[in-house]
Write an enzyme that holds these catalytic residues in place. Structure first.
Site, PDB file in Angstrom:
ATOM      1  N   HIS A   1       0.801  -1.172   0.003  1.00  0.00           N
ATOM      2  CA  HIS A   1      -0.049   0.146   0.045  1.00  0.00           C
ATOM      3  C   HIS A   1       1.180   1.377   0.158  1.00  0.00           C
ATOM      4  O   HIS A   1       1.676   1.499   0.957  1.00  0.00           O
ATOM      5  CB  HIS A   1      -0.855   0.081   1.318  1.00  0.00           C
TER       6      HIS A   1
ATOM      7  N   ARG B   1       6.808  18.753 -14.251  1.00  0.00           N
ATOM      8  CA  ARG B   1       8.060  17.712 -14.772  1.00  0.00           C
ATOM      9  C   ARG B   1       9.054  17.344 -13.592  1.00  0.00           C
ATOM     10  O   ARG B   1       9.632  16.064 -13.375  1.00  0.00           O
ATOM     11  CB  ARG B   1       8.717  18.378 -15.822  1.00  0.00           C
TER      12      ARG B   1
ATOM     13  N   GLY C   1       4.653  10.050 -22.473  1.00  0.00           N
ATOM     14  CA  GLY C   1       4.452   8.748 -22.334  1.00  0.00           C
ATOM     15  C   GLY C   1       4.911   8.141 -21.181  1.00  0.00           C
ATOM     16  O   GLY C   1       5.474   6.813 -21.405  1.00  0.00           O
ATOM     17  N   ASN C   2       4.686   8.765 -20.147  1.00  0.00           N
ATOM     18  CA  ASN C   2       5.295   8.344 -18.766  1.00  0.00           C
ATOM     19  C   ASN C   2       4.254   8.290 -17.742  1.00  0.00           C
ATOM     20  O   ASN C   2       3.330   9.467 -17.561  1.00  0.00           O
ATOM     21  CB  ASN C   2       6.410   9.018 -18.141  1.00  0.00           C
TER      22      ASN C   2
END
Lengths: 142, 142, 142, 142, 142, 142, 142, 142, 142, 142
Positions: J22, J109, J132-133
């Site tokens: 968790h 970022r 694409g992350n």
């Protein structure tokens, strides 16, 4: 220190005894035995003698009742029937464990060395009495 | 077994004592000490008590004569002047080595713990007497 | 540096000598011997010659009294009876240890190489005298 | 053994000297120095003294000509101007290398210990003379 | 399987419990706890729930009688006085060990996480009940 | 960079050459040789060709004068007497070392591969000339 | 915990099952089996019995349909036709996986031990019923 | 990502292809192949199928022109002349590399398995078409 | 050897270049640079000079177009505007890669050293020209 | 291949997902991301793009419902409100898992980079689309 566990059973020795299974062997050797060159796994008990080590181990280790004898000692060279005092002590201590009396057997010296090479582990003690080496075969608890 | 070397000095313990230099410390601790979580290097002597371990170590280890005291014990909590029997034994044994009599000092419990964390190595024994811990500072041989 | 221990016995060398048992062999070799490709365990003593190394080792290592000879040297190729000066020195030093005089034996060159491969450890020296190699078999202390 | 390479330059020591670059430091220490607890990389030369080790190292190692002094020794405690005999020998040997004469400097004891901790490597000798420790800073070959 | 040792005490778990000393902590966590990212040492008991794990551990582990409470559970977020059923079970089981009744304490959630990071070891179970995590502090046997 | 040591002798290559003894072999192979699958120890010299590598190695490596030939090259398949230009260069360079002229021998391709498997080490170059592989047997320095 | 994955499939067990390919075998063994001395890879499930472990594994593992039987159990010594209750359970559970019903086979005890030595992995449970061991051969998913 | 290098050539796969030499083999296998138990070195390409992997590899790997065929596929069991569609694709892709057209060969299933065991490396794909396995033998670049 | 890949790109160097991502830096250093003590990952190209190494690397490595300059060289001490001949060559070669012309920047000597410590990898060459060191920042391929 | 488990979940990826708890985070990154220099644990999926990887992971990974958003993407530099097409796809796929719809959040970022450094693991894909992350925070299963 743990409750109900002999203090000679160090972390590594407990790990080994618990990892062994039915038929695996552990060997207690004296201070002059070439232990490191013969052992697959090695535990040192530099402050204890062989009978103290045996007493600690059989307090938790079940001995094999499916084989002729779960306790092997080394025959006196030239007198295979002789029973040195320490060997007699080994026999008595081995039968004092929770599993009760167990049969024993002495085997020829070089056969003993071969068994050590194949044993699961070797415990080095500071024992200096002659013939102070003993092989135990683990049994089952059901 | 080697000539002139106490059998309690196991391969790992000899290696450590020989690798230490001037000012490095080694600690002998009792069976309840949190050794593994405090030691940079650990050697187990599960079959020996603290005084036997000390006797073995001082038979080869020079103690530091450039510091106030090369032997540190732990002060009794609440009674810093007290000298428990085992501590008195430590002082006597430490002065029985080849280097002769050495001064000693007791230090506060938490300062003791801090020294253990910075020590070169820790030797675990089966000692169960209270205050059965001692720090040794290595000296020089010229 | 430790009391009563020859300074050439480095941490690794002490560890090896103490770990060996009855019948295990250690070999002292010269500076040109292909030690790394033949040794199971290797210790370098780049600053000592073979006789210094032997003197240091026999000061603590018991030699085997149960075999024909616990000291093996290499036979001179083409002249198996010859005893080079360094070999004579080896014999004398080996008998100067705490265990007293011990028998020696020279063995054929390739048999020597085979023993090295099976030995417990090899000690490399800066020896440059021919035939400056010697095998020792550990004995017992009782 | 290799052509043109001092036999004290063991495999590990050669590897270290060749891996070092401009400004990296190597330290030669005496037999009592706490080398293992202070060194980032350690090489033992148990059979050689500090001046023999220095002679071997400067036969291949360029010393730094961009710093005030590429050779550091330890100041005598309480007499910083003193030049013990072994330190004088260090200075002479360091200037006998292929690079010719180099300046030297003595530094305070604890500053010396700090430099050892940051040095690329430490070489342990069997030196027993006091102040038998020296730090070398590698230079360039163009 | 060993005599007198709960079968949930696996080789690794026995090794850890035996290596711990006075004041070291072990934590039993539920199946969703981020164990791997918080543990210094990790043992998995994927087939047991938290109360079974606790029962096995306290059968051998002495709990610390020198601290306020050797058993720490996590406070219910928003209701620090609440005692979830599993926490009540923890308290009962912890007092069923050979050392008898021990005090307990619930601590705030993030303080609990901090203790886990500093604990000697973490045991992962398949527990899915909320608040199924408990920290034990090892005591002494004398 | 070190004084008097060819810069192609990298840290790993120096370590290997210094560790080898009498009779151990090192092989220089071309860029297409299956080096990684045949070598016991591997050093890459991706920026050098085989003759540069040979020149660097023989500047320090003594070649064996006790064998028929310490320099082995691979026979041209189908023309065992042929001497490719690079092989002729190998012969010349090998005799330019401090030990002077040495005999050489060409061996059959598969015998060559077998020797590589048993060699102490293999040095990979960017050589692309055919038959650009050479085996060297280390000699002694006395 | 992950969606749709039995909680007994621990990180290591999932890794092993996913790494296995067509024809690789995994063995579930009881608490007395000499697992550590026979296994190439070992996973412990100390809190689960053998049938729970089997149920978890066949929920993801395809069984081999190209062999006579992908499920091997151990024959009762002296009564090879006997089917102990736990073995009957194994057969039923193995056929409950996503691949549906699969044939099974009992094999002689020592042949069983040999298969374990060659198996990809062994899973240790706390099973104490006799003959509580089963070998599974992985099949393909297309 | 690098210029001119197929993105399927991961760091480990590039390392392997560059380390291989003349005659070393690399195998591309399907998702059900027992790769881990047969491979000396293993690379996973879980997101690519076998033809994508082949295309990436032959873009850089020279194939051996000194053997009968540098491309081996597995014969259809019971129909050794058959050419499954994926095998036909393999043949076409293998001839699309910079080295141009290369001969191929299908080999019996168990001979294929033996080659895999001896191959330098195995690349696991997510290929699920039957017979989606191919062995490549590296050639030379001159 | 691989098709279309510069032979100086060794297995380890290819692995590193392929593992790097946007913003990671790789440094090419001369033969005297303290590479081992400053590098997080090290590759040796002992037979190549710095310009050959640069040419090989930029043939596959995209340079960063999001920063002021993806090519950093070291400023001449005392003359920050000077452009040594090798630095001019670096600038030209760096702009010859598949990505075309790129901006460059010279940075102060100690700032250069700091960047090396944080760089992903360092490539050691046999370069002996002064200021023969260059840092490259990896860009993206889309 | 396993039943009900997406083939992109490789052995290492399954191990990581199952070991996480968790609050632990896993990051899927594109082909140009500096993954190796930022990741505590790294898994490569070189043949899959980021959305395929996400689909595979959320098929088994519960997402955290106790935090504001268990899905973090990177804000477009200069246009924090923009939602690139791939990010929109990420949001849709993340809500397609067994746990149903989940909230998401875009973060600045450099904050994204910091989270990657602290994440439990990073999965590298061959994704080449910008942004694409995606970071996922694991939730609980009860």
């Amino acid at each position: 220190m743990l409750y109900n566990i002999n203090p000679l059973l160090s972390p590594d020795l407990l790990h080994i005894l618990r990892s062994m299974g039915h038929g695996d062997q552990i060997v207690i050797v004296d201070a002059n035995f070439p232990a490191d060159s013969h052992a697959q796994r090695l535990v040192r008990l530099d402050g204890a003698n062989a009978t103290q080590a045996l007493e600690a181990i059989v307090s938790v280790l079940p001995l094999d009742t499916y084989v002729e004898a779960p306790v092997h000692t080394m025959q006196v060279v030239g007198d295979p029937q002789a029973v040195p005092e320490i060997v007699a002590e080994f026999y008595q201590i081995a039968s004092n464990g929770p599993g009760g009396e167990v049969p024993h057997q002495s085997i020829e010296r070089f056969a003993f060395y071969e068994q050590v090479k194949n044993a699961y582990a070797v415990v080095v003690t500071n024992e200096t009495r002659l013939y102070g080496n003993v092989i135990l075969t683990k049994g089952v608890i059901g």
